[in-house]
Motif scaffolding. Structure first.
Motif: not given
Length: 213
Positions: A41-46, A83-86, A21-22, A6-17
């Protein structure tokens, strides 16, 4: 383990956002950068179609070659840094889709870039955050090898075997054949190693997770 994921998904979403923003503030290619981040993105969806279409547009023939080069470089950087497979698999899917559905000129640019920067050679890629991620990492590496071999095959054959259409060898012919089927013996022997290697890489892409086939 559940809390970690759960924390990893949240961190991935934060990195994407953060990247989005940048891009909005600092990028000269704002729309393209945002589309690439959201498509991979880090979301587990095509990858979402609207983001992929923006990337298609950015790599079309009427765009400046510098813009296309920037897109290739950005996708390459996205793949090499993660380093994220998704994220990795979605980046490869985007590249594969552009090769299949995008402007043909993109292949030439990507072949040139890949000969100089071997960005699809990600033999050290691994995501060890979970047993599933570890297994998926092996498939990501294999998929990247397949795409690299696909580009090499295109470079040698001078046409995309995956997209070739059946044509008649002569106006009076009743049978349509592929371009590969119309090669002379000498031409076929010259191109056969590349075709065999591509077939081998494709077969290796059979998915195996957690010791199951």
């Amino acid at each position: 383990m559940g809390t970690f994921q759960t924390l990893r998904k949240a961190y991935g979403a934060l990195k994407d956002s953060t990247k989005v923003g940048l891009a909005k503030v600092n990028s000269d290619y704002k729309e393209l950068d945002i589309a690439i981040v959201k498509a991979t993105s880090h979301v587990e969806y095509p990858p979402k179609e609207r983001h992929v279409r923006k990337i298609f547009y950015a790599t079309s023939a009427h765009q400046p070659r510098a813009d296309v080069a920037y897109c290739i470089h950005t996708l390459s950087k996205r793949l090499s840094k993660t380093r994220n497979w998704i994220v990795a698999i979605k980046t490869l899917i985007v590249i594969h889709r552009i090769l299949r559905e995008g402007d043909p000129s993109f292949k030439e640019d990507l072949v040139t870039y890949s000969r100089r920067v071997r960005f699809l050679q990600i033999t050290n890629f691994k995501d060890d955050s979970s047993p599933l991620a570890w297994d998926c990492s092996a498939w990501v590496r294999t998929y990247a090898q397949f795409l690299e071999e696909r580009l090499e095959c295109f470079r040698i054959l001078k046409y995309d075997i995956d997209l070739e259409h059946l044509t008649k060898s002569s106006p009076n012919s009743t049978k349509a054949r592929s371009k590969t089927g119309m090669l002379t013996s000498d031409e076929l022997l010259e191109q056969l190693p590349a075709l065999q290697q591509l077939l081998y890489r494709l077969i290796c892409c059979q998915v195996r997770f957690l010791g199951k086939t």
